[in-house]
Scaffold this motif. Structure first.
Motif, mmCIF file in Angstrom:
data_model
loop_
_atom_site.group_PDB
_atom_site.id
_atom_site.type_symbol
_atom_site.label_atom_id
_atom_site.label_comp_id
_atom_site.label_asym_id
_atom_site.label_seq_id
_atom_site.Cartn_x
_atom_site.Cartn_y
_atom_site.Cartn_z
ATOM 1 N N VAL A 299 35.223 9.411 30.405
ATOM 2 C CA VAL A 299 35.475 8.175 30.866
ATOM 3 C C VAL A 299 36.498 7.805 29.895
ATOM 4 C CG1 VAL A 299 33.754 7.323 29.115
ATOM 5 C CG2 VAL A 299 34.504 5.573 31.023
ATOM 6 N N ASP A 300 37.495 6.886 30.452
ATOM 7 C CA ASP A 300 38.479 6.223 29.565
ATOM 8 C C ASP A 300 38.052 5.071 28.875
ATOM 9 O OD1 ASP A 300 40.424 8.447 30.153
ATOM 10 O OD2 ASP A 300 41.035 7.524 31.868
ATOM 11 N N PRO A 301 38.770 4.535 27.705
ATOM 12 C CA PRO A 301 38.307 3.413 27.188
ATOM 13 C C PRO A 301 38.739 2.098 27.827
ATOM 14 C CG PRO A 301 39.754 4.341 25.540
ATOM 15 C CD PRO A 301 39.347 5.373 26.851
ATOM 16 N N GLY A 302 39.755 2.367 28.704
ATOM 17 C CA GLY A 302 40.329 1.352 29.672
ATOM 18 C C GLY A 302 41.391 0.364 29.059
ATOM 19 N N PHE A 303 42.164 0.814 28.088
ATOM 20 C CA PHE A 303 43.255 -0.046 27.781
ATOM 21 C C PHE A 303 44.449 0.799 28.129
ATOM 22 C CE2 PHE A 303 41.895 2.279 23.842
ATOM 23 C CZ PHE A 303 42.992 3.032 23.750
ATOM 24 N N GLU A 304 45.593 0.132 28.412
ATOM 25 C CA GLU A 304 46.941 0.478 28.606
ATOM 26 C C GLU A 304 47.610 0.916 27.163
ATOM 27 O OE1 GLU A 304 49.456 -2.250 30.480
ATOM 28 O OE2 GLU A 304 48.217 -2.468 32.190
ATOM 29 N N ASN A 305 48.524 1.814 27.295
ATOM 30 C CA ASN A 305 49.181 2.324 26.143
ATOM 31 C C ASN A 305 49.580 1.299 25.327
ATOM 32 O OD1 ASN A 305 50.702 3.717 24.228
ATOM 33 N ND2 ASN A 305 51.887 5.086 25.650
ATOM 34 N N PRO A 306 49.024 1.035 24.008
ATOM 35 C CA PRO A 306 49.380 0.209 23.059
ATOM 36 C C PRO A 306 50.418 0.269 22.120
ATOM 37 C CG PRO A 306 47.786 1.413 22.128
ATOM 38 C CD PRO A 306 48.036 2.100 23.325
ATOM 39 N N LEU A 307 51.485 1.189 22.650
ATOM 40 C CA LEU A 307 52.675 1.626 21.962
ATOM 41 C C LEU A 307 53.616 0.374 21.626
ATOM 42 C CD1 LEU A 307 54.394 3.635 20.556
ATOM 43 C CD2 LEU A 307 55.347 4.334 22.738
ATOM 44 N N PRO A 308 53.848 -0.555 22.566
ATOM 45 C CA PRO A 308 54.458 -1.635 22.328
ATOM 46 C C PRO A 308 54.093 -2.499 21.107
ATOM 47 C CG PRO A 308 54.438 -1.669 24.616
ATOM 48 C CD PRO A 308 53.519 -0.664 24.144
ATOM 49 N N ILE A 309 52.634 -2.619 21.252
ATOM 50 C CA ILE A 309 51.903 -3.698 20.083
ATOM 51 C C ILE A 309 52.374 -2.624 18.798
ATOM 52 C CG2 ILE A 309 49.838 -4.361 19.297
ATOM 53 C CD1 ILE A 309 48.769 -4.109 21.970
ATOM 54 N N PHE A 310 52.049 -1.230 18.651
ATOM 55 C CA PHE A 310 52.370 -0.802 17.529
ATOM 56 C C PHE A 310 53.597 -0.623 17.113
ATOM 57 C CE2 PHE A 310 53.419 3.176 15.471
ATOM 58 C CZ PHE A 310 52.189 3.241 14.364
ATOM 59 N N ASN A 311 54.801 -0.540 17.786
ATOM 60 C CA ASN A 311 56.098 -0.412 17.654
ATOM 61 C C ASN A 311 56.622 -1.901 16.859
ATOM 62 O OD1 ASN A 311 56.539 1.978 18.097
ATOM 63 N ND2 ASN A 311 57.536 1.719 20.204
ATOM 64 N N THR A 312 56.055 -3.006 17.478
ATOM 65 C CA THR A 312 56.504 -4.260 16.797
ATOM 66 C C THR A 312 55.978 -4.302 15.587
ATOM 67 O OG1 THR A 312 56.442 -5.253 19.194
ATOM 68 C CG2 THR A 312 56.228 -6.636 17.125
ATOM 69 N N LEU A 313 54.748 -4.015 15.285
ATOM 70 C CA LEU A 313 54.129 -4.051 13.922
ATOM 71 C C LEU A 313 54.752 -3.158 13.071
ATOM 72 C CD1 LEU A 313 50.324 -4.558 14.769
ATOM 73 C CD2 LEU A 313 52.204 -6.424 14.278
ATOM 74 N N TRP A 314 55.059 -2.032 13.435
ATOM 75 C CA TRP A 314 55.344 -0.911 12.432
ATOM 76 C C TRP A 314 57.071 -1.013 12.252
ATOM 77 C CZ3 TRP A 314 53.072 3.044 10.008
ATOM 78 C CH2 TRP A 314 54.071 4.142 9.536
ATOM 79 N N TRP A 315 57.772 -1.350 13.235
ATOM 80 C CA TRP A 315 59.231 -1.703 13.081
ATOM 81 C C TRP A 315 59.235 -2.952 12.058
ATOM 82 C CZ3 TRP A 315 61.212 -0.880 18.639
ATOM 83 C CH2 TRP A 315 60.971 0.230 19.087
ATOM 84 N N SER A 316 58.545 -3.751 12.311
ATOM 85 C CA SER A 316 58.854 -5.241 11.491
ATOM 86 C C SER A 316 58.402 -4.913 9.967
ATOM 87 C CB SER A 316 58.107 -6.423 12.004
ATOM 88 O OG SER A 316 56.622 -5.918 12.044
ATOM 89 N N GLY A 317 57.421 -3.820 9.964
ATOM 90 C CA GLY A 317 56.892 -3.461 8.515
ATOM 91 C C GLY A 317 57.908 -2.628 7.897
ATOM 92 N N ALA A 318 58.675 -1.761 8.747
ATOM 93 C CA ALA A 318 59.928 -0.950 7.953
ATOM 94 C C ALA A 318 60.967 -1.966 7.490
ATOM 95 C CB ALA A 318 60.367 0.046 8.994
ATOM 96 N N HIS A 319 61.355 -2.755 8.513
ATOM 97 C CA HIS A 319 62.359 -3.880 8.080
ATOM 98 C C HIS A 319 62.049 -4.714 6.713
ATOM 99 C CE1 HIS A 319 65.083 -7.088 8.029
ATOM 100 N NE2 HIS A 319 65.830 -6.239 8.779
ATOM 101 N N PHE A 320 60.862 -4.974 6.784
ATOM 102 C CA PHE A 320 60.244 -5.886 5.535
ATOM 103 C C PHE A 320 60.255 -4.808 4.394
ATOM 104 C CE2 PHE A 320 56.684 -6.842 2.570
ATOM 105 C CZ PHE A 320 57.095 -8.242 2.239
ATOM 106 N N ALA A 321 59.903 -3.756 4.340
ATOM 107 C CA ALA A 321 60.003 -2.679 3.225
ATOM 108 C C ALA A 321 61.233 -2.677 2.687
ATOM 109 C CB ALA A 321 59.185 -1.435 3.689
ATOM 110 N N LEU A 322 62.519 -2.599 3.547
ATOM 111 C CA LEU A 322 63.513 -2.195 3.170
ATOM 112 C C LEU A 322 64.709 -3.304 3.206
ATOM 113 C CD1 LEU A 322 63.815 1.015 5.465
ATOM 114 C CD2 LEU A 322 63.188 0.895 3.023
#
Length: 471
Positions: A299-322
Motif C-alpha cells: 500500500v502507498d501512504p497516499g501523498f503526492e510527490n512532495p518535491l515542490p515543498i522540499f525544494n522551496t524549503l531547501w533552496w531558501s535555506g541555501a540562499h539564507f546560508a550564502l
C-alpha cells in the motif's frame, strides 16, 4: 588479523577490550593503516590526525587495563563528517570559502558526546560543498569514490563517511541527513545508516537548511548504530529543539521480535520510477520480513510527490546560508549550488509559508498512516550507484537534479520521522541495494528493531567490497 580488526563491530571491539584480548592501540593503528592503504583512491577523508588518534588510543588502553573505561565507546575508532564542528580541527564544509585557520574552539554536541564516551577520533570525512547534494564531490576536496567500484559515486552528502565505513576505516561514523544524506550513501555503499527522529540527536549550530536536517550514525551493523545512538541522543542546551533524554535502551530494543508488526510495503510511493534490480531486491527483502512474522500490506501512504515543498524549503535555506557571500565567493561555489542559491532568491515569504503549511499536512497524513502501520518500507534509492563526477545517472541527465533519483528519502525529512537504510542485495554488477524502513515519529527503537530483525536473515548483511581493485 588486520582485516578482522578493521571490519570488527564496535560491540565486538568493546568485548575484546574488556577481555584484554586486544588493545585500542592495535585497533586504531589497523584503521590508520587501512586509511593509508586505500584512501588515496577513495578520498574519504579531508583530515586524518594520526598523532592525536594514537594518543587517544593509548589513553583508552590505560583505562581498559585499569578496568575503568570512560564510556560506552571507549577506544572505538570513529570519524566525523566535515560539516560538524570539532575542536582543534578545521570544519571546511567542502568549500573554498572557509578559512582553515579558524579558530576552531567548539565541539558540536555529537562530537562532545563521543569524546565524553572515549571514542578515538581518526579524522574528518568529505562532503559536497555545504552538504548540498546527494553525491560527494566538492571544489575543495575533489571526488569521493565508492569502495565497491571506484568508478562509481559513494553517494552524499555523507559520502566520505560511507566510503570510510564500507572500506573498514573506522567502526563508527557521524553523518548528517537533510534530504537523504545518511541513507543515500549508505544505500550506495552497502552499510547501515539511521536518520533519527528530528530532535533525537541534538544539533548545534543548526543547519542552514533548518528543520529538515538530522544527525545520525553510519555503521556496518544495526547493533553498532544502536550503540552509537545511545551515545548521541539526549538534550543539549545549545539545541532548543532537542528532545529530552529518553529511558530507552536502544541495544535492548534490538532483542524484540518483529512478529505481528504491521508493515506497509510501498514499491514506489505511488509516483517514483524504480530500477528493476532495485525493485526485485526490495521485494525479496519484504518477503523475508513476512517470513519473520511481520504482517505485510502492499500500500502507498497516499501523498503526492512532495518535491515542490522540499525544494522551496531547501533552496531558501541555501540562499539564507550564502546570503552574505561576495560575488567572488558565489562564483567560486560548486556550479549546482550556485544555481540553487539563485533559485532560492526567487522564493517569496508567501511561497515559504505555503510550503511550511503543506509540510505540516504531510506530517499529519503520516501520523495517521502510522496509526494503522508500525512501519513503511520502500527502496532506499530508485537506482544503483552511478558514475562519479555526475549529479544523476546517464538516463536521468536531462532531468539532472539529485532529488530526482532520491524520491524515497526527502519526504521523511519533511515529516521528521526516523528512517534507516539497510543493505538488501547486490546488482548483477556487484553494487549494493538498500531497503528503507520508516517508523512513526519518535519510534527510533522500533526502526532499529525492524532493521535488526531483517539483518539477521539478510544475505548481504556481512558483504564487503573487494578492496584489491583499489591498489
Amino acid at each position: 588479523m588486520s582485516e578482522d580488526l578493521v571490519y570488527a563491530s564496535a560491540l565486538d571491539l568493546l568485548k575484546w577490550y574488556r577481555e584484554k584480548a586486544i588493545s585500542p592501540v592495535e585497533v586504531t593503528q589497523a584503521a590508520l593503516d587501512q586509511i593509508e592503504k586505500y584512501d588515496g583512491v577513495l578520498n574519504a577523508f579531508v583530515l586524518v590526525d594520526e598523532k592525536s588518534a594514537l594518543e587517544q588510543a593509548r589513553a583508552s588502553e590505560a583505562r581498559w587495563q585499569a578496568g575503568t573505561p570512560m564510556g560506552l565507546v571507549d577506544g572505538v575508532p570513529t570519524t566525523v563528517k566535515d560539516i560538524l564542528l570539532t575542536k582543534g580541527w578545521p570544519t571546511l564544509r567542502g568549500s573554498k570559502s572557509v578559512d582553515a585557520a579558524g579558530p576552531w574552539e567548539d565541539d558540536a554536541p555529537v562530537v562532545a558526546r563521543l569524546k565524553e564516551n572515549g571514542a578515538v577520533l581518526l579524522g574528518k570525512t568529505t562532503t559536497p560543498e555545504f552538504g548540498w547534494k546527494g553525491v560527494t564531490d566538492s571544489p575543495r576536496t575533489g571526488i569521493t569514490r565508492n569502495p565497491w567500484n571506484p568508478g562509481m559515486t559513494s553517494g552524499g552528502s555523507s559520502g566520505g563517511a560511507s566510503s570510510a565505513c564500507a572500506a573498514g576505516m573506522g567502526a563508527l561514523h557521524l553523518g548528517t541527513d537533510g534530504g537523504g544524506s545518511i541513507r543515500i550513501p549508505s544505500g550506495f555503499t552497502g552499510i547501515f545508516g539511521h536518520k533519527p527522529s528530528f530532535g533525537r540527536v541534538p544539533a548545534w549550530p543548526l543547519s542552514p537548511f533548518g528543520t529538515v536536517a538530522h544527525i545520525g550514525p553510519m555503521t556496518r551493523s544495526v547493533g553498532d548504530a544502536a550503540l552509537m545512538l545511545q551515545v548521541l541522543s539526549g538534550s543539549d542546551s545549545r539545541d532548543w529543539a532537542a528532545l529530552p533524554p529518553s529511558s530507552v535502551d536502544y541495544l535492548e530494543a534490538l532483542t524484540q521480535s518483529i512478529k505481528g508488526k504491521r508493515i506497509a510495503y510501498s514499491p514506489n510511493l505511488g509516483y517514483a520510477s524504480v530500477h528493476p534490480e532495485v525493485a526485485a531486491a526490495v521485494q525479496k527483502a519484504v518477503q523475508q520480513l513476512e517470513a519473520l512474522g511481520a504482517i505485510i500490506d502492499e500500500v502507498d501512504p497516499g501523498f503526492e510527490n512532495p518535491l515542490p515543498i522540499f525544494n522551496t524549503l531547501w533552496w531558501s535555506g541555501a540562499h539564507f546560508a550564502l546570503r552574505n557571500f561576495t560575488d567572488k565567493q558565489i562564483n567560486e561555489l560548486d556550479p549546482g549550488l550556485r544555481d540553487v542559491f539563485i533559485e532560492g532568491a526567487k522564493i517569496t515569504l508567501t511561497d515559504y509559508m505555503e510550503a511550511t503549511q503543506a509540510r505540516g499536512e504531510l506530517g499529519i497524513r503520516m501520523n495517521k498512516f502510522h496509526e494503522q502501520y508500525d512501519f513503511l518500507v520502500t527502496p532506499t534509492l530508485s537506482v544503483p550507484a552511478f558514475e562519479v563526477g555526475k549529479l544523476a545517472p546517464k538516463e536521468m541527465e536531462e532531468v539532472g537534479a539529485w532529488v530526482d533519483w532520491t524520491p524515497f528519502s526527502y519526504p521523511f525529512n519533511l515529516t521528521q520521522q526516523p528512517a534507516c537504510s539497510i543493505p538488501c542485495g547486490l546488482t548483477e554488477d556487484g553494487l549494493p541495494i538498500g531497503l528503507q524502513i520508516v517508523g512513526a515519529m519518535h519510534d527510533d527503537e522500533g526502526v532499529l528493531m525492524a532493521a535488526n530483525a531483517y539483518e539477521s536473515v539478510s544475505p548481504v548483511a556481512t558483504a564487503r567490497p573487494d578492496l584489491s581493485k583499489l591498489v
